[in-house]
Design a protein around this motif. Structure first.
Motif, mmCIF file in Angstrom:
data_model
loop_
_atom_site.group_PDB
_atom_site.id
_atom_site.type_symbol
_atom_site.label_atom_id
_atom_site.label_comp_id
_atom_site.label_asym_id
_atom_site.label_seq_id
_atom_site.Cartn_x
_atom_site.Cartn_y
_atom_site.Cartn_z
ATOM 1 N N ALA A 265 0.832 -1.214 0.000
ATOM 2 C CA ALA A 265 0.000 0.000 0.000
ATOM 3 C C ALA A 265 0.864 1.260 0.000
ATOM 4 O O ALA A 265 0.602 2.207 -0.756
ATOM 5 C CB ALA A 265 -0.927 -0.003 1.220
ATOM 6 N N VAL A 266 1.904 1.272 0.824
ATOM 7 C CA VAL A 266 2.821 2.418 0.892
ATOM 8 C C VAL A 266 3.471 2.664 -0.465
ATOM 9 O O VAL A 266 3.548 3.800 -0.940
ATOM 10 C CB VAL A 266 3.903 2.180 1.976
ATOM 11 N N HIS A 267 3.903 1.597 -1.105
ATOM 12 C CA HIS A 267 4.589 1.739 -2.387
ATOM 13 C C HIS A 267 3.639 2.112 -3.523
ATOM 14 O O HIS A 267 4.010 2.880 -4.414
ATOM 15 C CB HIS A 267 5.373 0.463 -2.725
ATOM 16 N N VAL A 268 2.431 1.588 -3.496
ATOM 17 C CA VAL A 268 1.449 1.954 -4.536
ATOM 18 C C VAL A 268 1.206 3.464 -4.500
ATOM 19 O O VAL A 268 1.227 4.141 -5.533
ATOM 20 C CB VAL A 268 0.121 1.184 -4.361
ATOM 21 N N VAL A 269 0.988 3.999 -3.307
ATOM 22 C CA VAL A 269 0.749 5.440 -3.162
ATOM 23 C C VAL A 269 1.991 6.228 -3.580
ATOM 24 O O VAL A 269 1.905 7.237 -4.285
ATOM 25 C CB VAL A 269 0.328 5.794 -1.718
ATOM 26 N N ASP A 270 3.162 5.756 -3.154
ATOM 27 C CA ASP A 270 4.403 6.457 -3.483
ATOM 28 C C ASP A 270 4.654 6.458 -4.995
ATOM 29 O O ASP A 270 5.024 7.484 -5.570
ATOM 30 C CB ASP A 270 5.575 5.803 -2.748
ATOM 31 N N PHE A 271 4.428 5.324 -5.636
ATOM 32 C CA PHE A 271 4.626 5.262 -7.092
ATOM 33 C C PHE A 271 3.600 6.116 -7.824
ATOM 34 O O PHE A 271 3.921 6.743 -8.839
ATOM 35 C CB PHE A 271 4.574 3.816 -7.590
ATOM 36 N N PHE A 272 2.385 6.150 -7.318
ATOM 37 C CA PHE A 272 1.369 7.026 -7.912
ATOM 38 C C PHE A 272 1.852 8.478 -7.869
ATOM 39 O O PHE A 272 1.803 9.198 -8.862
ATOM 40 C CB PHE A 272 0.035 6.894 -7.176
ATOM 41 N N ASN A 273 2.363 8.901 -6.702
ATOM 42 C CA ASN A 273 2.860 10.279 -6.555
ATOM 43 C C ASN A 273 4.019 10.561 -7.504
ATOM 44 O O ASN A 273 4.071 11.604 -8.164
ATOM 45 C CB ASN A 273 3.304 10.523 -5.112
ATOM 46 N N ARG A 274 4.971 9.629 -7.584
ATOM 47 C CA ARG A 274 6.168 9.846 -8.401
ATOM 48 C C ARG A 274 5.855 9.846 -9.906
ATOM 49 O O ARG A 274 6.358 10.683 -10.653
ATOM 50 C CB ARG A 274 7.215 8.767 -8.101
ATOM 51 N N ILE A 275 5.044 8.877 -10.316
ATOM 52 C CA ILE A 275 4.733 8.758 -11.746
ATOM 53 C C ILE A 275 3.807 9.885 -12.184
ATOM 54 O O ILE A 275 3.914 10.412 -13.289
ATOM 55 C CB ILE A 275 4.140 7.365 -12.039
ATOM 56 N N GLN B 30 -9.263 4.836 -6.124
ATOM 57 C CA GLN B 30 -8.934 3.597 -5.393
ATOM 58 C C GLN B 30 -8.120 3.887 -4.127
ATOM 59 O O GLN B 30 -8.436 3.380 -3.054
ATOM 60 C CB GLN B 30 -8.134 2.631 -6.290
ATOM 61 N N ILE B 31 -7.070 4.711 -4.263
ATOM 62 C CA ILE B 31 -6.189 4.910 -3.095
ATOM 63 C C ILE B 31 -6.819 5.820 -2.039
ATOM 64 O O ILE B 31 -6.369 5.843 -0.903
ATOM 65 C CB ILE B 31 -4.784 5.418 -3.493
ATOM 66 N N ASN B 32 -7.858 6.550 -2.420
ATOM 67 C CA ASN B 32 -8.567 7.381 -1.440
ATOM 68 C C ASN B 32 -9.766 6.655 -0.823
ATOM 69 O O ASN B 32 -10.452 7.213 0.030
ATOM 70 C CB ASN B 32 -9.039 8.684 -2.084
ATOM 71 N N ASN B 33 -10.008 5.433 -1.262
ATOM 72 C CA ASN B 33 -11.129 4.647 -0.760
ATOM 73 C C ASN B 33 -10.694 3.874 0.486
ATOM 74 O O ASN B 33 -9.886 2.960 0.419
ATOM 75 C CB ASN B 33 -11.594 3.676 -1.857
ATOM 76 N N GLU B 34 -11.237 4.267 1.629
ATOM 77 C CA GLU B 34 -10.859 3.646 2.905
ATOM 78 C C GLU B 34 -11.213 2.157 2.956
ATOM 79 O O GLU B 34 -10.650 1.407 3.745
ATOM 80 C CB GLU B 34 -11.567 4.370 4.063
ATOM 81 N N GLN B 35 -12.170 1.741 2.111
ATOM 82 C CA GLN B 35 -12.546 0.330 2.086
ATOM 83 C C GLN B 35 -11.460 -0.521 1.411
ATOM 84 O O GLN B 35 -11.379 -1.721 1.635
ATOM 85 C CB GLN B 35 -13.867 0.151 1.314
#
Length: 206
Positions: free
Chosen positions: A61-71, A118-123
């Motif tokens: 989860a940490v890396h998905v968010v980080d890669f989203f930010n970087r890309i 998706q990444i903002n969905n708490e579910q």
């Protein structure tokens, strides 16, 4: 990062707002741990490995968010040269027998919108400690990462001259190597999907 690169990769050029980790949360601490490994100059194959005692879902989860930010940041810097005229077909034009009606910038916009939801969905991406990840989490994470890979494909194949002009080649290559090592470490993207950048990856990551 040099001052020139900092000016290129500034927050005003991001394609989407940056998603941040809340200080004091376990996810924030994991993010700091991941960044510390990178900043320490560790081999990227070592840096992506799951820290002892940590949960794989949290690490992904940490890396998905980080890669989203970087890309998101990388695409934001070249988005002025990615237009309906320069890139009339979406990045998947080689995958489908009939070209889709979407231009690359429209496709990228829809793709980033979808990932952001998706990444903002708490579910799907719970931020509270103790809230379990859904059974479908890894499936969603894999889909997000495979779509982020398409952004790399488009940037490398259609806009790398722009990246080079900005002096950002080393930064983008490092981000890609980090991404590639992470998704292969945990088998998050099928090798067939990685084919478009196979030759370049072989030169950079092996």
């Amino acid at each position: 990062m040099s001052m020139a690169l900092k000016q290129v990769f500034n927050k005003d050029r991001t394609f989407r707002p940056k998603r941040k980790f809340e200080p004091g949360t376990q996810r924030f601490e994991l993010h700091k741990k991941a960044q510390a490994s990178l900043n320490a100059g560790l081999d990227l194959k070592q840096a992506v490995q799951l820290p002892h005692g940590e949960d794989l879902n949290d690490w992904v989860a940490v890396h998905v968010v980080d890669f989203f930010n970087r890309i998101n940041l990388i695409y934001g810097t070249i988005s002025d040269s990615c237009t309906d005229q320069t890139c009339p077909l979406c990045p998947d034009e080689q995958k489908y027998k009939k070209p889709t009606a979407l231009s690359a910038p429209k496709y990228m916009s829809l793709l980033m919108d979808w990932i952001e939801v998706q990444i903002n969905n708490e579910q799907i991406f719970p931020t509270n400690v103790g809230t379990p990840f859904p059974k479908t989490f890894m499936q969603v994470a894999k889909k997000i990462l495979s779509r982020l890979f398409r952004v790399f494909v488009h940037v490398y194949i259609h806009h790398f001259d722009r990246v080079s002009q900005m002096g950002a080649e080393a930064h983008v290559n490092t981000c890609y190597k980090h991404f590639y090592n992470f998704v292969t470490e945990f088998s998050l993207i099928d090798h067939k999907e990685l084919e478009p950048l196979k030759e370049m990856t072989a030169r950079m990551c092996h």
